[in-house]
Design an enzyme around this catalytic site. Structure first.
Site, PDB file in Angstrom:
ATOM      1  CG  ASP A 234      -1.831  -1.180   1.310  1.00 59.42           C
ATOM      2  OD1 ASP A 234      -2.196  -1.661   2.202  1.00 59.42           O
ATOM      3  OD2 ASP A 234      -2.190  -1.760   0.213  1.00 59.42           O
TER       4      ASP A 234
HETATM    5  N1  LIG Z   1       3.424  -6.532  -2.889  1.00 61.59           N
HETATM    6  C1  LIG Z   1       1.945  -5.947  -2.747  1.00 61.59           C
HETATM    7  N2  LIG Z   1       1.282  -6.650  -2.993  1.00 61.59           N
HETATM    8  C2  LIG Z   1      -0.151  -6.272  -2.893  1.00 61.59           C
HETATM    9  C3  LIG Z   1      -0.360  -4.880  -2.679  1.00 61.59           C
HETATM   10  C4  LIG Z   1       0.554  -3.791  -2.442  1.00 61.59           C
HETATM   11  O1  LIG Z   1       0.398  -2.765  -2.231  1.00 61.59           O
HETATM   12  N3  LIG Z   1       1.844  -4.351  -2.802  1.00 61.59           N
HETATM   13  N4  LIG Z   1      -1.765  -4.507  -2.387  1.00 61.59           N
HETATM   14  C5  LIG Z   1      -2.670  -5.358  -1.936  1.00 61.59           C
HETATM   15  C6  LIG Z   1      -4.059  -5.187  -1.626  1.00 61.59           C
HETATM   16  N5  LIG Z   1      -4.276  -5.058  -0.464  1.00 61.59           N
HETATM   17  C7  LIG Z   1      -4.688  -3.774   0.002  1.00 61.59           C
HETATM   18  O2  LIG Z   1      -5.041  -3.054  -0.872  1.00 61.59           O
HETATM   19  C8  LIG Z   1      -3.957  -5.778   0.520  1.00 61.59           C
HETATM   20  C9  LIG Z   1      -4.410  -7.241   0.017  1.00 61.59           C
HETATM   21  C10 LIG Z   1      -3.835  -8.178   1.106  1.00 61.59           C
HETATM   22  C11 LIG Z   1      -3.333  -7.913   2.385  1.00 61.59           C
HETATM   23  C12 LIG Z   1      -3.049  -9.152   3.501  1.00 61.59           C
HETATM   24  O3  LIG Z   1      -2.474  -8.747   4.456  1.00 61.59           O
HETATM   25  N6  LIG Z   1      -3.391 -10.171   2.790  1.00 61.59           N
HETATM   26  C13 LIG Z   1      -3.074 -11.523   3.869  1.00 61.59           C
HETATM   27  C14 LIG Z   1      -4.022 -12.542   3.431  1.00 61.59           C
HETATM   28  C15 LIG Z   1      -5.392 -12.255   3.422  1.00 61.59           C
HETATM   29  C16 LIG Z   1      -6.460 -13.020   3.015  1.00 61.59           C
HETATM   30  O4  LIG Z   1      -6.065 -14.126   2.821  1.00 61.59           O
HETATM   31  O5  LIG Z   1      -7.597 -12.745   2.980  1.00 61.59           O
HETATM   32  C17 LIG Z   1      -1.743 -12.000   3.084  1.00 61.59           C
HETATM   33  O6  LIG Z   1      -1.249 -12.002   2.294  1.00 61.59           O
HETATM   34  O7  LIG Z   1      -1.288 -12.626   4.088  1.00 61.59           O
HETATM   35  C18 LIG Z   1      -3.231  -6.622   2.841  1.00 61.59           C
HETATM   36  C19 LIG Z   1      -3.511  -5.502   1.755  1.00 61.59           C
HETATM   37  C20 LIG Z   1      -2.619  -6.461  -2.807  1.00 61.59           C
HETATM   38  N7  LIG Z   1      -1.179  -7.299  -3.095  1.00 61.59           N
END
Ligand SMILES: Nc1nc2c(c(=O)[nH]1)N[C@@H](CN(C=O)c1ccc(C(=O)N[C@@H](CCC(=O)O)C(=O)O)cc1)CN2
Length: 290
Positions: A234
Site C-alpha cells: 500500500d
Molecule cells: N506487494 C504488494 N502486494 C499487494 C499490494 C501492494 O500494495 N503491494 N496491495 C494488495 C491489496 N491490499 C490492500 O489494498 C492488501 C491485500 C492483502 C493484504 C493481506 O494482508 N493479505 C493477507 C491474506 C489475507 C487473506 O487471505 O484474505 C496475506 O497476504 O497474508 C493486505 C493488503 C494486493 N497485494
C-alpha cells in the site's frame, strides 16, 4: 460538407520526461509539424523541486503520416534532450488482466464498463485465488484462471500468473480487490504495470481490514486509493483517490458497503488515466494530466 469541421481523433499519444531546459516544447512540436501531424491536446509540467520536465501530447495524423519516419525524427530530438519517451496508438485497446479474491464489485464494474465501451480495454483473462467469480467470467465469455495460493505455493502460483500474463499479451495487471500480498520478485516483474485498489484513503489504514480500522478510529471520511503496486504494501505511487462521509451511526459493515462504490469509481478512473497515458511516474509520486 462545407462549413462542417471534421472532428480529428488522436492517432498517437506521446509521453516524455527529461531534465527541464528551454526549447523542449519547441523541439517536440516542430517534429510533429514537420511530420504533418496536428496537436489536439498537450500538457506539461516542470517540477521545480528536481528540475524534471513531463509532457503528454495527443495528436492527429496527417494524410502522409509515416509512423516510422516520425519515430526516427523524434528519436533524434529525444537523444538531444536525453528523454525517456513512448508513443502509443491512441485507438488500440489496452489488454488488461484482472485479478480478484472474494469481493467482486470492482471486477463487475470493470467488466460492465468494458462491455459497454466505457473503457477502451480488452480483458483476455481473469485470475483469482477463489472460484467465486468463475460464473461471472463465463457470462462475459472471459477465460477464468483459478490459482489458489498459500505461503508454501506462492512462488509456483506467481510463476503461473506470469505465464498467463505472457500468453495473454496483457500490458497491465489490475488487482480488483485481490487480497494476497505479491512477492518482491513479482512486483519487480510488474513494475509500473500493476494497479491496485486499496479500500482506504491512504496513507491511513493500510492492510487487509481498513474499514474496521477506520471505524475504530472514528474517522468522518472514508475513501479509496488506486496506486501502482510496489513491494512495500500500500505504498505505491498514487494514481487516484476519493472520499465519502462516514457518520458515527455507521457500523464497520456499513462502511464496507459505502466504500464499494468509491472503490469501483476510483479504480475505473485510475485505469482510464493509465491507459490514456495521463499518468507519469515521478519517483514515489505521479504527475497526472487530466
Ligand atoms: N506487494 C504488494 N502486494 C499487494 C499490494 C501492494 O500494495 N503491494 N496491495 C494488495 C491489496 N491490499 C490492500 O489494498 C492488501 C491485500 C492483502 C493484504 C493481506 O494482508 N493479505 C493477507 C491474506 C489475507 C487473506 O487471505 O484474505 C496475506 O497476504 O497474508 C493486505 C493488503 C494486493 N497485494
Amino acid at each position: 460538407m462545407p462549413g462542417t469541421i471534421a472532428v480529428q481523433k488522436p492517432a498517437r499519444i506521446l509521453t516524455l520526461s527529461c531534465e527541464d531546459r528551454p526549447g523542449i516544447v519547441h523541439a517536440v512540436s516542430g517534429v510533429l509539424y514537420r511530420q504533418g501531424c496536428n496537436i489536439l491536446e498537450s500538457a506539461q509540467f516542470s517540477d521545480p523541486r528536481d528540475g524534471r520536465f513531463f509532457m503528454r501530447v495527443a495528436f492527429a495524423a496527417g494524410e502522409r503520416f509515416d509512423d516510422a519516419a516520425l519515430r526516427r525524427e523524434f528519436g533524434g530530438v529525444a537523444g538531444t534532450f536525453r528523454m525517456d519517451w513512448d508513443m502509443i496508438d491512441a485507438a488500440r485497446p489496452a489488454r488488461v488482466l484482472l485479478m480478484v479474491s472474494r469481493f467482486g464489485h470492482c471486477l463487475n464494474d470493470l467488466l460492465f464498463r468494458q462491455a459497454t465501451g466505457n473503457l477502451n480495454i480488452e480483458i483476455p483473462a481473469i485470475v483469482s485465488n477463489h472460484r467465486d467469480f468463475e460464473p461471472l467470467a463465463k457470462n462475459y465469455g472471459i477465460p477464468f484462471h483459478h490459482l489458489p495460493v498459500t505461503a508454501a505455493t506462492k512462488a509456483e502460483q506467481e510463476a503461473r500468473l506470469l505465464e498467463i500474463l505472457a500468453e495473454t499479451e496483457a500490458s497491465l495487471v489490475v488487482l480488483a480487490r485481490y487480497m494476497q500480498v505479491l512477492s518482491n520478485d513479482l512486483c519487480r516483474a510488474l513494475d509500473g504495470r500493476a494497479i491496485n485498489i486499496h479500500h482506504s484513503f491512504l496513507p491511513s489504514f493500510k492492510g487487509a481490514k481498513p474499514y474496521h480500522q477506520a471505524y475504530d478510529r472514528g474517522v468522518k471520511l472514508i475513501g479509496a486509493t488506486a496506486h501502482y503496486v510496489t513491494p512495500d504494501l500500500d505504498e505505491g505511487p498514487i494514481i487516484e483517490q476519493d472520499v465519502a462521509r462516514a457518520e458515527h451511526s455507521l457500523a464497520p459493515d456499513d462502511l464496507v458497503s459505502a466504500g464499494r462504490d468509491i472503490e469501483a469509481v476510483v479504480l475505473a478512473r485510475a485505469l482510464r488515466l493509465h491507459i490514456e497515458r495521463r499518468v507519469m511516474l515521478a519517483g514515489r509520486r505521479t504527475v497526472i494530466f487530466r
